[in-house]
Design an enzyme around this catalytic site. Structure first.
Site, PDB file in Angstrom:
ATOM      1  N   ILE A   1       0.903  -1.147   0.000  1.00 36.03           N
ATOM      2  CA  ILE A   1       0.000   0.000   0.000  1.00 36.03           C
ATOM      3  C   ILE A   1       0.946   1.202   0.000  1.00 36.03           C
ATOM      4  O   ILE A   1       1.516   1.552   1.022  1.00 36.03           O
ATOM      5  CB  ILE A   1      -0.941   0.010   1.215  1.00 36.03           C
ATOM      6  N   PRO A   2       1.151   1.800  -1.162  1.00 34.60           N
ATOM      7  CA  PRO A   2       2.263   2.740  -1.364  1.00 34.60           C
ATOM      8  C   PRO A   2       2.038   4.154  -0.820  1.00 34.60           C
ATOM      9  O   PRO A   2       1.973   5.135  -1.574  1.00 34.60           O
ATOM     10  CB  PRO A   2       2.410   2.743  -2.886  1.00 34.60           C
ATOM     11  N   CYS A   3       1.961   4.273   0.491  1.00 31.78           N
ATOM     12  CA  CYS A   3       1.748   5.584   1.100  1.00 31.78           C
ATOM     13  C   CYS A   3       2.910   6.536   0.806  1.00 31.78           C
ATOM     14  O   CYS A   3       2.740   7.752   0.877  1.00 31.78           O
ATOM     15  CB  CYS A   3       1.517   5.449   2.597  1.00 31.78           C
ATOM     16  N   HIS A   4       4.059   5.979   0.423  1.00 32.36           N
ATOM     17  CA  HIS A   4       5.200   6.834   0.081  1.00 32.36           C
ATOM     18  C   HIS A   4       4.942   7.644  -1.190  1.00 32.36           C
ATOM     19  O   HIS A   4       5.631   8.622  -1.449  1.00 32.36           O
ATOM     20  CB  HIS A   4       6.480   5.992  -0.069  1.00 32.36           C
TER      21      HIS A   4
END
Length: 172
Positions: free
Chosen positions: A132-135
């Site tokens: 889950i690419p919160c970056h």
């Protein structure tokens, strides 16, 4: 609740992958904060070492070698969090490799256009880094913004995906 864990050495540090019923429920650098969050939501937990998890490990290997841009496991992740947090994470999950979006963009997509700070707080609690690419979520002014695992890790992940950063700002 029984959860299983498996270690993974990555270029950004030692990660721990957590599984619940064969589904990824955590991918973290800092185990203790994740475990505290799970205990708060689920009550008592038992942790076991996991053999297996080759599919997730293989996908992470490919990601760090820059040959994997989409994680198949995202649909089978077990997300723990509030309804709002899960909406934020599900929306963030759809941001493509090498692409960045803003906290405001996420807030608008979930139908709460003024909740961009709450979006940032939810992303800070993201239990499944990278998958889950919160970056990939940044400030509207192009600044990288915050990151639960540290801004330098966020910058490393963005650079790995080909995002150019100069003086703390994403270059579009």
């Amino acid at each position: 609740m029984k959860i299983y864990k498996k270690g993974y050495d990555s270029p950004i540090g030692s990660l721990t992958i957590f599984f619940y019923r064969k589904r990824v429920c955590g991918l973290v650098l800092e185990e203790s904060s994740f475990l505290n969050q799970i205990k708060k939501l689920q009550g008592e937990i038992e942790i076991y070492q996991k053999r297996g998890g080759e599919e997730v490990v293989g996908e992470l290997d490919k990601y760090f070698k820059k040959t994997k841009t989409v994680f198949r496991n995202t649909e089978t992740c077990f997300l723990t969090g509030s309804k709002f947090e899960r909406m934020v994470w599900e929306t963030t999950r759809k941001i493509e490799y090498g692409e960045v979006k803003t906290y405001k963009w996420v807030a608008e997509r979930i139908g709460k256009p003024k909740a961009y700070r709450a979006v940032g707080n939810a992303l800070d609690k993201n239990p499944i880094l990278i998958i889950i690419p919160c970056h990939r979520v940044i400030k509207s002014n192009g600044e990288v913004g915050g990151f639960g695992s540290g801004i330098e890790i966020k910058k490393e992940l963005l650079k790995l995906e080909g995002v150019r950063i100069k003086e703390g700002r994403v270059l579009f």
